[in-house]
Write a protein that holds these residues in place. Structure first.
Motif, PDB file in Angstrom:
ATOM      1  N   CYS A 130      -6.037  -0.726   3.694  1.00 25.71           N
ATOM      2  CA  CYS A 130      -4.709  -0.671   3.630  1.00 25.71           C
ATOM      3  C   CYS A 130      -4.106  -0.276   4.975  1.00 25.71           C
ATOM      4  CB  CYS A 130      -4.132   0.670   3.136  1.00 25.71           C
ATOM      5  SG  CYS A 130      -5.212   2.152   3.872  1.00 25.71           S
ATOM      6  N   PHE A 146      -5.489  12.079  -1.124  1.00 26.74           N
ATOM      7  CA  PHE A 146      -6.869  12.419  -1.550  1.00 26.74           C
ATOM      8  C   PHE A 146      -7.365  13.190   0.164  1.00 26.74           C
ATOM      9  CE2 PHE A 146      -8.706   9.765   1.457  1.00 26.74           C
ATOM     10  CZ  PHE A 146      -7.854   8.682   2.233  1.00 26.74           C
ATOM     11  N   ARG A 188     -11.254  14.195   1.501  1.00 29.85           N
ATOM     12  CA  ARG A 188     -12.017  12.844   2.060  1.00 29.85           C
ATOM     13  C   ARG A 188     -13.414  13.001   1.579  1.00 29.85           C
ATOM     14  NH1 ARG A 188      -9.165  10.362   5.948  1.00 29.85           N
ATOM     15  NH2 ARG A 188      -7.792  10.997   7.036  1.00 29.85           N
ATOM     16  N   GLY A 234     -13.477   5.980   0.716  1.00 27.72           N
ATOM     17  CA  GLY A 234     -13.320   4.985   1.688  1.00 27.72           C
ATOM     18  C   GLY A 234     -13.078   5.900   3.279  1.00 27.72           C
ATOM     19  N   TYR A 269      -0.636  13.036   7.245  1.00 29.90           N
ATOM     20  CA  TYR A 269      -0.437  11.985   7.901  1.00 29.90           C
ATOM     21  C   TYR A 269       0.900  12.041   8.139  1.00 29.90           C
ATOM     22  CZ  TYR A 269      -4.552   9.582   6.922  1.00 29.90           C
ATOM     23  OH  TYR A 269      -6.422   8.768   7.129  1.00 29.90           O
ATOM     24  N   ARG A 314       1.872   7.216  -6.669  1.00 33.56           N
ATOM     25  CA  ARG A 314       0.360   8.005  -6.858  1.00 33.56           C
ATOM     26  C   ARG A 314       1.692   9.356  -6.409  1.00 33.56           C
ATOM     27  NH1 ARG A 314      -4.640   7.545  -3.355  1.00 33.56           N
ATOM     28  NH2 ARG A 314      -3.142   7.255  -1.438  1.00 33.56           N
ATOM     29  N   TYR A 350       0.912  -1.032  -0.490  1.00 31.64           N
ATOM     30  CA  TYR A 350       0.423   0.105  -0.034  1.00 31.64           C
ATOM     31  C   TYR A 350       0.593   0.930   0.523  1.00 31.64           C
ATOM     32  CZ  TYR A 350      -3.235   3.805   1.530  1.00 31.64           C
ATOM     33  OH  TYR A 350      -3.315   5.102   1.858  1.00 31.64           O
TER      34      TYR A 350
HETATM   35  C1  3EB Z   1      -7.583   6.393   5.991  1.00 32.24           C
HETATM   36  O1  3EB Z   1      -8.773   7.265   6.124  1.00 32.24           O
HETATM   37  C2  3EB Z   1      -8.084   4.835   5.136  1.00 32.24           C
HETATM   38  O2  3EB Z   1      -5.173   5.825  -0.350  1.00 32.24           O
HETATM   39  O3  3EB Z   1      -6.787   6.626  -1.586  1.00 32.24           O
HETATM   40  C3  3EB Z   1      -9.391   5.503   2.370  1.00 32.24           C
HETATM   41  C4  3EB Z   1      -9.159   5.981   1.211  1.00 32.24           C
HETATM   42  C5  3EB Z   1      -7.777   5.428   3.079  1.00 32.24           C
HETATM   43  C6  3EB Z   1      -8.697   6.048   0.245  1.00 32.24           C
HETATM   44  C7  3EB Z   1      -6.384   6.272  -0.240  1.00 32.24           C
HETATM   45  C8  3EB Z   1      -7.010   5.328   1.853  1.00 32.24           C
HETATM   46  C9  3EB Z   1      -7.387   5.643   0.483  1.00 32.24           C
HETATM   47  O4  3EB Z   1      -6.778   6.776   5.411  1.00 32.24           O
HETATM   48  C10 3EB Z   1      -7.822   4.158   4.154  1.00 32.24           C
END
Ligand code: 3EB
Length: 315
Positions: A302, A203, A205, A221, A192, A140, A133
């Motif tokens: 992931c 990405f 939310r 997600g 993060y 990406r 992952y």
């Molecule tokens: C998260 O919130 C959970 O790497 O594109 C959710 C949606 C998650 C997209 C991505 C990862 C991704 O981090 C994981």
């Protein structure tokens, strides 16, 4: 003029729209382009008896094209694009895929990504000293950086591990930007700390599109993460509640007057958790008449400790 984009989850047996993008959980993984349609098989299995097909439609006579592994379906204001290939050498493959996909979108005048989905096998396996992952995130991020996509313009996304060794990516691009939404309960994924991945996941939310039919919210997600940390590692019911609290917070941020979710997809690491998660969903959406249509899918989230993830659409 606002654009029109519609999304529906319909039973396999029902007659859906005959043009546009559709996602069908059928073997084998890959992409089928036919006249006016682009059909994606992400390489995941639905949990019986949920044979739903996800449809995305937009006005205009659809124009299909192909550039090597990139398949495109262009409408007046919306472009659907997809890429598939082997998922070995995942970092390079992902970087290549994003480069080709975005170049093809830009050439056609669709500069803005509203939503993107990513599926590949063996998410927790190792590659180049990274968890796969993370290798995906590095590839990406490299492409998005090279293409100078600002962090404040990231698409909503899903990244899930399937049981097939295939990388399948598909996206929705538009001529005018979608509005990215962040969750006040969560650190933006692109901020993060590095311990989750040497390059952070890129990405938003959720994204919001103001369409001719009203606001459309595309939910990434969403999992049991508060701040940047996973919560309730061994408790699927608590994870489900936390995930719904995240979705609620996102909805509140977008505006309470916005529509409720019309459909959701729940990715479950362990199919046997479905009844317990379903009970939490039923309780939460009790007040909504009608509640969202829900599709249940087996998938690997992931982070190893995460047992479920929920994506969907408010319309
Ligand atoms: C998260 O919130 C959970 O790497 O594109 C959710 C949606 C998650 C997209 C991505 C990862 C991704 O981090 C994981």
């Amino acid at each position: 003029m606002p654009l029109t984009l519609r999304s529906q989850l319909m039973p396999e047996a029902a007659t859906g729209p005959d043009t546009g993008l559709r996602i069908r959980l059928r073997e084998p993984a890959g992409i089928e382009a036919a006249r006016g349609t682009l059909e994606i098989h992400p390489g995941l299995s639905p949990l019986a008896p949920d044979d739903y097909v996800e449809y995305w439609t937009a006005p205009g006579t659809p124009r299909s094209s192909r550039e090597g592994p990139v398949h495109l379906l262009e409408h007046d204001d919306v472009l659907f694009a997809s890429w598939t290939g082997p998922d070995h050498g995942l970092r390079e493959q992902t970087e290549q895929a994003y480069q080709s996909l975005l170049a093809a979108c830009r050439t056609r005048g669709y500069e803005h990504l509203a939503r993107i989905w990513n599926f590949f096998g063996d998410v927790h396996g190792e590659e180049d000293g990274l968890e796969r992952y993370q290798a995906f995130c590095v590839g990406r991020a490299a492409a998005l950086e090279a293409l100078q996509v600002p962090l404040a313009s990231m698409p909503a996304a899903t990244a899930i591990g399937g049981d097939r060794r295939q990388l399948v990516i598909y996206l929705i691009a538009t001529r005018t930007p979608a509005k990215p939404l962040e969750n006040p309960r969560q650190v933006s994924a692109y901020h993060y700390p590095a311990r989750y991945s040497p390059k952070s996941p890129t990405f938003a939310r959720a994204t919001q599109l103001d369409t001719a039919d009203g606001p459309l919210i595309l939910l990434s997600g969403t999992a049991s993460i508060v701040g940047h940390e996973s919560r309730h590692p061994d408790d699927v019911v608590a994870q489900a509640r936390e995930t719904l609290a995240n979705l609620q917070a996102l909805h509140n941020t977008a505006g309470r007057k916005l529509p409720r979710p019309s459909w959701l997809r729940v990715y479950l690491r362990r199919p046997e958790d479905r009844p317990r998660v379903a009970a939490v969903l039923a309780e939460h959406y009790n007040a909504a008449h009608p509640g969202p249509i829900v599709q249940w899918v087996r998938g690997d989230i992931c982070r190893r400790e995460l047992l479920l993830e929920i994506e969907g659409v408010h319309a």
